[in-house]
Design a protein around this motif. Structure first.
Motif, mmCIF file in Angstrom:
data_model
loop_
_atom_site.group_PDB
_atom_site.id
_atom_site.type_symbol
_atom_site.label_atom_id
_atom_site.label_comp_id
_atom_site.label_asym_id
_atom_site.label_seq_id
_atom_site.Cartn_x
_atom_site.Cartn_y
_atom_site.Cartn_z
ATOM 1 N N ILE A 160 -7.392 -13.104 80.045
ATOM 2 C CA ILE A 160 -8.457 -11.822 79.668
ATOM 3 C C ILE A 160 -8.047 -11.027 80.733
ATOM 4 O O ILE A 160 -8.497 -11.722 81.736
ATOM 5 N N ASP A 161 -9.029 -9.744 80.928
ATOM 6 C CA ASP A 161 -9.801 -9.494 81.658
ATOM 7 C C ASP A 161 -11.136 -9.767 82.252
ATOM 8 O O ASP A 161 -11.712 -10.586 82.129
ATOM 9 N N PRO A 162 -10.949 -9.388 83.803
ATOM 10 C CA PRO A 162 -11.902 -10.854 85.002
ATOM 11 C C PRO A 162 -13.528 -10.051 85.046
ATOM 12 O O PRO A 162 -13.566 -10.938 85.013
ATOM 13 N N ILE A 163 -13.411 -9.302 84.448
ATOM 14 C CA ILE A 163 -14.820 -8.607 84.412
ATOM 15 C C ILE A 163 -15.319 -8.990 83.027
ATOM 16 O O ILE A 163 -16.583 -9.663 83.014
ATOM 17 N N LEU A 164 -14.264 -9.049 81.915
ATOM 18 C CA LEU A 164 -14.996 -9.646 80.802
ATOM 19 C C LEU A 164 -14.972 -10.831 81.507
ATOM 20 O O LEU A 164 -15.648 -11.998 80.663
ATOM 21 N N ALA A 165 -14.317 -11.847 81.710
ATOM 22 C CA ALA A 165 -14.286 -13.565 82.232
ATOM 23 C C ALA A 165 -15.734 -13.562 83.002
ATOM 24 O O ALA A 165 -16.326 -14.235 82.884
ATOM 25 N N ALA A 166 -15.580 -12.211 84.047
ATOM 26 C CA ALA A 166 -16.888 -12.772 84.835
ATOM 27 C C ALA A 166 -18.522 -12.802 83.672
ATOM 28 O O ALA A 166 -18.993 -13.720 84.237
ATOM 29 N N LEU A 167 -18.105 -11.869 82.682
ATOM 30 C CA LEU A 167 -19.227 -11.688 82.001
ATOM 31 C C LEU A 167 -19.377 -13.459 80.913
ATOM 32 O O LEU A 167 -20.612 -13.871 80.752
ATOM 33 N N TYR A 168 -18.239 -13.698 81.252
ATOM 34 C CA TYR A 168 -18.289 -15.041 80.044
ATOM 35 C C TYR A 168 -18.813 -16.409 81.200
ATOM 36 O O TYR A 168 -19.297 -16.846 80.730
ATOM 37 N N ALA A 227 -9.402 -9.800 89.928
ATOM 38 C CA ALA A 227 -9.056 -8.610 89.560
ATOM 39 C C ALA A 227 -8.501 -7.663 90.662
ATOM 40 O O ALA A 227 -7.655 -6.571 89.863
ATOM 41 N N ALA A 228 -8.567 -7.876 92.390
ATOM 42 C CA ALA A 228 -8.242 -7.219 93.290
ATOM 43 C C ALA A 228 -6.762 -7.807 93.245
ATOM 44 O O ALA A 228 -6.023 -7.529 94.465
ATOM 45 N N GLY A 229 -6.158 -9.223 93.055
ATOM 46 C CA GLY A 229 -4.971 -9.387 93.400
ATOM 47 C C GLY A 229 -5.397 -10.253 94.941
ATOM 48 O O GLY A 229 -4.587 -10.336 95.091
ATOM 49 N N ILE A 230 -6.503 -10.747 95.073
ATOM 50 C CA ILE A 230 -6.573 -11.275 96.574
ATOM 51 C C ILE A 230 -6.129 -12.987 96.214
ATOM 52 O O ILE A 230 -6.911 -13.759 95.570
ATOM 53 N N PRO A 231 -5.553 -12.887 97.025
ATOM 54 C CA PRO A 231 -4.534 -14.532 97.117
ATOM 55 C C PRO A 231 -5.247 -15.466 97.150
ATOM 56 O O PRO A 231 -5.703 -16.512 96.510
ATOM 57 N N GLU A 232 -6.243 -15.447 97.668
ATOM 58 C CA GLU A 232 -7.703 -16.989 98.104
ATOM 59 C C GLU A 232 -8.334 -16.447 96.827
ATOM 60 O O GLU A 232 -9.549 -17.887 96.976
ATOM 61 N N ALA A 233 -9.127 -15.007 96.230
ATOM 62 C CA ALA A 233 -9.063 -15.714 95.087
ATOM 63 C C ALA A 233 -8.698 -16.583 94.091
ATOM 64 O O ALA A 233 -7.603 -16.249 93.249
ATOM 65 N N SER A 234 -9.464 -17.465 93.287
ATOM 66 C CA SER A 234 -8.620 -17.641 91.873
ATOM 67 C C SER A 234 -9.512 -17.936 90.867
ATOM 68 O O SER A 234 -10.803 -17.551 90.497
ATOM 69 N N ILE A 235 -9.110 -17.791 88.953
ATOM 70 C CA ILE A 235 -9.636 -17.963 88.359
ATOM 71 C C ILE A 235 -10.582 -19.718 88.077
ATOM 72 O O ILE A 235 -11.185 -19.926 88.000
ATOM 73 N N ALA A 236 -9.365 -20.493 89.321
ATOM 74 C CA ALA A 236 -10.158 -21.817 88.809
ATOM 75 C C ALA A 236 -11.408 -21.917 89.676
ATOM 76 O O ALA A 236 -12.039 -22.689 89.764
ATOM 77 N N GLY A 237 -11.146 -21.338 90.692
ATOM 78 C CA GLY A 237 -11.810 -21.407 91.823
ATOM 79 C C GLY A 237 -13.141 -20.592 91.480
ATOM 80 O O GLY A 237 -14.774 -21.279 91.474
ATOM 81 N N ALA A 238 -13.776 -19.545 90.874
ATOM 82 C CA ALA A 238 -14.601 -18.831 90.422
ATOM 83 C C ALA A 238 -15.207 -19.665 88.985
ATOM 84 O O ALA A 238 -16.730 -19.893 89.216
#
Length: 272
Positions: free
Chosen positions: A12-20, A149-160
């Motif tokens: 899903i969209d990372p912005i929507l993911a942040a909301l959820y 969302a910005a494609g930064i390698p060090e940022a991950s969905i798992a980490g968030a």
């Protein structure tokens, strides 16, 4: 199961993911606040232990989930590499310092209000104090999703998601810590619950704003991560720890802090 959740959030969209994710952290606050329907009072020792746990989670999250990634993704070597994290950390602390001096609020165990003088009721001031506490938490989750969302390698969905889980865990006792004193002051169960859960409604707002900011201004991500960390550490030192020292439960609060730190560190290393 965690892998399935990660896969869904990746779809899903990372912005929507942040909301959820931040709605989840709010939900656990509401779940904690719902304890007023079961109990009228909470043992002071238990409350101090819970607040200590909250502080431990926030400190661990500030390093493992925010500062370490901010330094890792910064370019350069030596002082140049750590500069964005240092600047962001300072700005985050100063931001909360400014809010603390301006926004009228009252901490749970303190008699005098802080910030600009206001005729607002004690209950409103108590909720505002916890609301200030929740701004950097929502922001922290949001900027990590924004990094994805910005494609930064060090940022991950798992980490968030790991950070969101950790913050949600500490939001549960936080909801109790807000609602119970209101109930003890004579407020109805329903109103105590509503005030208790409303203190975390700022988290989804801050989360979406943080994600959007990083998406549109990718270079600020190291600063934004450190900003959230600085704000969280300010809250722990200025609010959470002093509140646990008002009674004679210092040892319990300290052990709660250690346990909270271990829980968040373990989550971040194992899942993030």
């Amino acid at each position: 199961m965690f892998e399935s959740i990660v896969q869904y959030f990746e779809s899903i969209d990372p912005i929507l993911a942040a909301l959820y994710a931040t709605l989840f952290t709010w939900f656990l606050t509401a779940l904690g606040a719902a304890f007023v329907f079961l109990f009228k009072t909470l043992n002071r020792t238990v409350l101090d232990g819970m607040l200590g746990f909250t502080g431990g989670v926030m400190v661990a999250a500030s390093f493992w989930s925010l500062l370490a990634p901010a330094i890792e993704m910064s370019e350069g070597e030596g002082f140049v590499k750590v500069l964005p994290a240092a600047v962001g950390f300072l700005l985050g602390a100063l931001f909360l310092f400014g809010l603390d001096k301006i926004l009228p609020h009252l901490h749970i165990n303190f008699k005098e209000t802080e910030g600009i003088k206001s005729p607002w009721q004690r209950t409103t001031l108590l909720v505002l104090a916890i609301t200030m506490h929740n701004i950097p938490e929502g922001l922290a989750v949001g900027v990590l999703f924004g990094g994805v969302a910005a494609g930064i390698p060090e940022a991950s969905i798992a980490g968030a998601l790991t950070l969101a889980i950790g913050i949600g865990i500490q939001n549960f006792p936080e909801g109790i810590a807000v609602a119970m004193p209101l109930r003890r002051m004579g407020m109805s169960r329903r109103k105590s619950f509503m005030y208790g859960q409303s203190s975390a409604l700022v988290e989804p707002i801050a989360g979406v704003m943080g994600a959007l900011a990083v998406t549109f201004f990718t270079p600020i991500l190291p600063y934004a991560l450190a900003f959230a960390a600085g704000a969280m550490i300010f809250v722990v030192v200025e609010e959470v720890i002093p509140e646990t020292q008002q009674d004679k439960n210092t040892d319990i609060a300290t052990l709660g802090f250690i346990f909270g730190f271990i829980v968040m560190m373990t989550l971040d290393v194992a899942l993030g």
